[in-house]
Design a protein around this motif. Structure first.
Motif, PDB file in Angstrom:
ATOM      1  N   ARG A  48      -7.073  -2.684   7.398  1.00  0.00           N
ATOM      2  CA  ARG A  48      -8.096  -2.045   6.328  1.00  0.00           C
ATOM      3  C   ARG A  48      -8.137  -2.508   5.144  1.00  0.00           C
ATOM      4  NH1 ARG A  48      -6.022   3.465   8.912  1.00  0.00           N
ATOM      5  NH2 ARG A  48      -7.558   3.718  10.689  1.00  0.00           N
ATOM      6  N   ARG A  81     -10.655   6.801   0.247  1.00  0.00           N
ATOM      7  CA  ARG A  81     -10.201   5.602   0.715  1.00  0.00           C
ATOM      8  C   ARG A  81      -8.960   5.043   0.244  1.00  0.00           C
ATOM      9  NH1 ARG A  81     -14.038   1.420   0.553  1.00  0.00           N
ATOM     10  NH2 ARG A  81     -15.191   2.003  -1.013  1.00  0.00           N
ATOM     11  N   SER A  82      -8.564   5.786  -0.896  1.00  0.00           N
ATOM     12  CA  SER A  82      -7.223   5.209  -1.489  1.00  0.00           C
ATOM     13  C   SER A  82      -6.071   6.090  -1.451  1.00  0.00           C
ATOM     14  CB  SER A  82      -7.696   4.623  -2.882  1.00  0.00           C
ATOM     15  OG  SER A  82      -7.855   5.984  -3.504  1.00  0.00           O
ATOM     16  N   THR A 122      -9.923  -5.988   5.158  1.00  0.00           N
ATOM     17  CA  THR A 122     -11.416  -5.860   5.436  1.00  0.00           C
ATOM     18  C   THR A 122     -11.982  -5.127   4.471  1.00  0.00           C
ATOM     19  OG1 THR A 122     -10.900  -3.629   6.477  1.00  0.00           O
ATOM     20  CG2 THR A 122     -11.265  -5.701   7.744  1.00  0.00           C
ATOM     21  N   GLY A 123     -11.432  -4.807   3.455  1.00  0.00           N
ATOM     22  CA  GLY A 123     -11.826  -4.242   2.078  1.00  0.00           C
ATOM     23  C   GLY A 123     -12.142  -2.791   2.295  1.00  0.00           C
ATOM     24  N   TYR A 124     -11.522  -2.000   3.115  1.00  0.00           N
ATOM     25  CA  TYR A 124     -12.033  -0.578   3.355  1.00  0.00           C
ATOM     26  C   TYR A 124     -11.064   0.124   2.542  1.00  0.00           C
ATOM     27  CZ  TYR A 124     -12.409   3.929   5.234  1.00  0.00           C
ATOM     28  OH  TYR A 124     -12.483   5.262   5.500  1.00  0.00           O
ATOM     29  N   LEU A 125      -9.622  -0.310   2.496  1.00  0.00           N
ATOM     30  CA  LEU A 125      -8.748   0.265   1.529  1.00  0.00           C
ATOM     31  C   LEU A 125      -8.493  -0.392   0.446  1.00  0.00           C
ATOM     32  CD1 LEU A 125      -6.083   1.874   4.009  1.00  0.00           C
ATOM     33  CD2 LEU A 125      -7.904   3.167   2.773  1.00  0.00           C
ATOM     34  N   PRO A 126      -8.279  -0.086  -0.813  1.00  0.00           N
ATOM     35  CA  PRO A 126      -7.940  -0.792  -1.958  1.00  0.00           C
ATOM     36  C   PRO A 126      -6.351  -1.212  -1.863  1.00  0.00           C
ATOM     37  CG  PRO A 126      -8.685   1.287  -2.656  1.00  0.00           C
ATOM     38  CD  PRO A 126      -8.936   1.108  -1.334  1.00  0.00           C
ATOM     39  N   PRO A 160     -12.403  -1.526  14.220  1.00  0.00           N
ATOM     40  CA  PRO A 160     -11.392  -0.796  13.704  1.00  0.00           C
ATOM     41  C   PRO A 160     -10.699   0.037  14.524  1.00  0.00           C
ATOM     42  CG  PRO A 160     -13.844  -0.185  12.656  1.00  0.00           C
ATOM     43  CD  PRO A 160     -13.921  -1.205  13.596  1.00  0.00           C
ATOM     44  N   GLU A 161      -9.762   0.776  14.496  1.00  0.00           N
ATOM     45  CA  GLU A 161      -8.883   1.431  15.481  1.00  0.00           C
ATOM     46  C   GLU A 161      -9.796   2.572  16.101  1.00  0.00           C
ATOM     47  OE1 GLU A 161      -5.370   3.085  13.798  1.00  0.00           O
ATOM     48  OE2 GLU A 161      -4.051   2.737  15.449  1.00  0.00           O
ATOM     49  N   ARG A 204     -14.342   7.186  -2.847  1.00  0.00           N
ATOM     50  CA  ARG A 204     -13.719   6.274  -3.365  1.00  0.00           C
ATOM     51  C   ARG A 204     -11.967   6.795  -3.184  1.00  0.00           C
ATOM     52  NH1 ARG A 204     -13.184   0.759  -3.955  1.00  0.00           N
ATOM     53  NH2 ARG A 204     -11.186   0.371  -4.977  1.00  0.00           N
ATOM     54  N   TYR A 212     -15.259  -6.730  11.988  1.00  0.00           N
ATOM     55  CA  TYR A 212     -14.254  -5.887  11.960  1.00  0.00           C
ATOM     56  C   TYR A 212     -14.204  -4.765  13.191  1.00  0.00           C
ATOM     57  CZ  TYR A 212     -11.040  -2.260  10.314  1.00  0.00           C
ATOM     58  OH  TYR A 212      -9.940  -1.208  10.169  1.00  0.00           O
ATOM     59  N   GLU A 264     -15.667   3.859   8.324  1.00  0.00           N
ATOM     60  CA  GLU A 264     -14.912   2.587   8.293  1.00  0.00           C
ATOM     61  C   GLU A 264     -15.788   1.319   8.666  1.00  0.00           C
ATOM     62  OE1 GLU A 264     -11.037   3.202   9.918  1.00  0.00           O
ATOM     63  OE2 GLU A 264     -10.457   1.071   9.929  1.00  0.00           O
ATOM     64  N   LEU A 265     -16.714   1.400   9.070  1.00  0.00           N
ATOM     65  CA  LEU A 265     -17.725   0.555   9.466  1.00  0.00           C
ATOM     66  C   LEU A 265     -18.705   0.414   8.237  1.00  0.00           C
ATOM     67  CD1 LEU A 265     -19.092   1.140  13.191  1.00  0.00           C
ATOM     68  CD2 LEU A 265     -17.522  -0.561  12.494  1.00  0.00           C
ATOM     69  N   LYS A 287       0.941  -1.209  -0.153  1.00  0.00           N
ATOM     70  CA  LYS A 287      -0.042  -0.030   0.063  1.00  0.00           C
ATOM     71  C   LYS A 287       0.937   1.056  -0.010  1.00  0.00           C
ATOM     72  CE  LYS A 287      -3.425   2.420  -0.049  1.00  0.00           C
ATOM     73  NZ  LYS A 287      -4.689   2.195  -0.740  1.00  0.00           N
ATOM     74  N   PHE A 313     -18.209   1.039   5.304  1.00  0.00           N
ATOM     75  CA  PHE A 313     -17.671   0.509   4.121  1.00  0.00           C
ATOM     76  C   PHE A 313     -16.849  -0.981   4.360  1.00  0.00           C
ATOM     77  CE2 PHE A 313     -17.885   4.926   2.451  1.00  0.00           C
ATOM     78  CZ  PHE A 313     -18.807   4.848   1.614  1.00  0.00           C
ATOM     79  N   THR A 314     -17.118  -1.316   5.514  1.00  0.00           N
ATOM     80  CA  THR A 314     -16.537  -2.862   5.610  1.00  0.00           C
ATOM     81  C   THR A 314     -17.924  -3.715   5.842  1.00  0.00           C
ATOM     82  OG1 THR A 314     -16.095  -2.304   7.790  1.00  0.00           O
ATOM     83  CG2 THR A 314     -14.310  -2.231   6.474  1.00  0.00           C
TER      84      THR A 314
END
Ligand SMILES: Nc1ncnc2c1ncn2[C@@H]1O[C@H](COP(=O)(O)OP(=O)(O)O)[C@@H](O)[C@H]1O
Ligand SMILES: [Mg+2]
Lengths: 316, 275
Positions: free
Chosen positions: A45, B274-275, A48-52, A80-81, B271, A78, B113-114, A9, B116-117
């Motif tokens: 992250r 989140r990147s 869990t699919g939150y960040l690509p 999270p922090e 999007r 999940y 974060e919740l 990442k 989108f997970t």
């Protein structure tokens, strides 16, 4: 259950995670250790699919998190922090919402909420507004959210953060218990936690894995593992240090404390002689007036290994 | 008595139909959208903000309308002059306040974060939240009904035109709301989201406002190009034509494309975040 391959990442030019691979099977609890900023949260992250991810492949329960996003996510719980919550809801309302989002059927919802509330000891606050909760309760509410749908995979980012010692103990036991039937990853910087609940641990530094093994394996890799601690009296200036050094089994003697009459030292074994070290020392003292107060083989310590192999931010 | 019956037929029946259609749509929505929608709507009513906004909006719109009625001595009971033509200006102030929390609060709390997970598609969350805010806007408009009663009491207005006024106002408000949703995706601060959305909404109202168009018509070069662009996103002509009862497909298309584009921009912004 969780397979991570060559995960990377990059945020702008900053590489946060740099080629991490690991797998977690059902029944395993994997501990993530590492100094702050090592990339633990970023890795979680992505899992869990939150960040690509910038590069790499993640599969959860056989589903690729990027191409089969929804079905992969439905297998994961999940935390999270910092345990985020909607501050305008009650504990029960929040858990109901999360249960509904997770697709729990309306007739099962109440039971699922009650179970999560029981497991996380939230009964006292179930009708209380999240906004007014203490930090420990906030954390446990978010924890409850992560297990409400009884997921196969649990990902917990610092699950004991902000809890008091009793609560920490409870949560560790809970993780250990749930680890019997799930695949769990949790991060921490409290090293005893690894001993208490992990079946395996990974130490991450600057985005890369620098150690990987069971807690015992990791401990045995610390510098002092296998060394012998000796505490003895009645020396009367007999020059015991010199005698120890003469032994073939000894590679070095580190005197930690000494007077004319007594000594406290850490003795390291010569290559391949670790097994015979303590008996050799004992035999050497036989027939002398020396009184041995302590003769102990160190099993090594995680925090030592941690300090040896990770560099703190302050040294940068 | 007759007036009362007309009133009931003309307002209560449509209101009931709207309510039924609305519940049906809600029922038909995917579970994920419905769950997000319900949570968001509840959140509006557990914070004081919604109530403050209702009071402010109804105070301004109803109060000023009655003031303008007096000033204009409107014998014809025309409702556009005293009421509908002022709504865009109120919306510029009020709608960003309704929508500012949509995604900025989610980012500030970390609950994004919740969301989108969870096993849902991003559009479901975006749409569910937007829909909840849209209901608030809809209720605001419904609660301006004393004005309609008043003009019906004063004379014999064309209630068809009044209805078109409401349709146009709703389309306009929903467009501003979608813009606010997109802006709120860029920031974790509600205040910043409010101010930026307000400026954009203001530019959209002024963009094709007749006086402004006159002023900017003769600008050339880059300035002229920009003025032309702003004219294009200007809502005034679309709104006023529609509100006067002149329903044209292109006006609907205009508002719906602003809404669609803004919600899409919301998804893109989230999007990118989140990147
Ligand atoms: N969204 C982000 N944008 C830029 N940098 C980030 C972002 N998230 C994390 N980082 C950086 O990536 C590194 C790893 O962070 P993190 O995964 O939170 O570490 P840990 O959880 O191990 O403390 C840190 O240097 C952090 O500053
Ligand atoms: Mg972290």
């Amino acid at each position: 259950m969780i397979e991570v391959e060559n995960l990377r990442k990059q945020f702008g030019t900053k590489v946060a995670v740099d080629g991490i691979s690991f797998t977690v099977k059902k029944g395993e609890v994997l501990g993530f250790l590492g100094p702050n900023g090592a990339g633990k949260s970023t890795t979680m992250r992505m899992v869990t699919g939150y960040l690509p991810p910038t590069a790499g492949v993640i599969t959860v329960g056989g589903e690729n998190i990027e191409t089969n996003e929804i079905s992969a996510k439905s297998k994961i719980g999940y935390l999270p922090e910092n345990a985020p919550l909607y501050s305008d809801m009650t504990v029960e309302g929040f858990l109901k919402f999360c249960g509904e989002m997770r697709g729990i059927r309306p007739k099962d919802l109440k039971a699922a909420v009650n179970k999560a509330i029981d497991t996380c000891f939230l009964d006292k606050v179930r009708h209380q507004s999240v906004e007014t909760l203490s930090k420990g309760f906030r954390h446990r509410t978010c924890f409850a959210q992560s297990i409400i749908h009884d997921p196969e995979v649990l990902i917990l980012d610092e699950p004991t953060d902000g809890l008091d010692p009793n609560q920490k103990h409870e949560v560790r036991n809970l993780i250990k218990r749930m680890g019997e039937t799930k695949a769990i990853i949790f991060s921490t910087h409290i090293l005893e936690e690894v001993d208490a609940s992990c079946s395996r641990a990974i130490i991450i530094d600057r985005g890369a894995i620098i150690a990987d093994g069971t807690p015992d394996e990791l401990k045995s890799r610390s510098k002092n593992a296998g060394a012998v601690m000796l505490r003895a009296r009645g020396l009367a200036g007999s020059g015991i240090e010199g005698e120890l050094n003469k032994l073939g089994e000894v590679s070095s003697v580190e005197v930690l404390d000494s007077t004319d009459d007594s000594i406290r030292a850490r003795i390291r074994a010569a290559k391949g002689k670790a097994d015979q070290l303590s008996s050799a020392i004992y035999q050497m003292t036989e027939g002398k007036k020396i009184v041995i107060d302590e003769l102990r083989v160190e099993e090594g310590r995680l925090d030592e290994l941690f300090r040896e192999i990770t560099k703190s931010d302050m040294e940068d | 008595m007759d007036a009362l019956i007309t009133l009931i037929l003309q307002y209560l029946v449509p209101a009931a139909i709207i309510a039924v259609v609305f519940s049906l749509v809600l029922f038909l929505l995917p579970r994920e959208v419905r769950t997000i929608f319900k949570r968001e709507l509840k959140a509006y009513f557990t914070s004081p903000i919604a109530y403050v906004l209702f009071v402010v909006f109804l105070g301004i719109s109803n109060g000023l309308a009655f003031f303008f009625f007096k000033v204009l001595e409107s014998g014809e009971a025309d409702i556009f002059g005293p009421f509908f033509q002022w709504l865009p200006w109120y919306f510029v102030i009020i709608i960003p306040a309704v929508g500012m929390r949509l995604w900025s609060e989610e980012q500030r709390l970390g609950t994004m974060e919740l969301v989108f997970t969870m096993p849902i598609a991003p559009w479901q969350a975006i749409f569910g939240k937007y829909l909840a805010a849209a209901v608030i806007v809809f209720l605001m408009l419904v609660l301006t009904c004393p004005i309609v009663w008043t003009v019906n009491y004063l004379g014999n207005p064309d209630n068809g035109v009044i209805f078109s006024g409401y349709v146009a106002s709703l389309m306009l408000a929903l467009s501003f709301l979608a813009v606010t949703s997109a802006v709120s995706a860029f920031t974790r601060s509600q205040i910043v989201a409010y101010l930026i959305s307000l400026v954009i909404a203001l530019v959209m109202v002024l963009g094709s406002f007749p006086d402004v168009v006159d002023l900017t018509m003769n600008i050339s070069g880059i300035g002229g190009f920009l003025a032309g662009l702003i004219n294009k996103i200007g809502v005034w002509l679309h709104f006023s034509e529609m509100a006067k009862g002149n329903f044209q497909i292109r006006d609907f298309v205009f508002f719906l494309s602003i809404i669609g584009f803004s919600l899409f921009a919301t998804a893109v912004a989230l999007r990118v975040k989140r990147s």
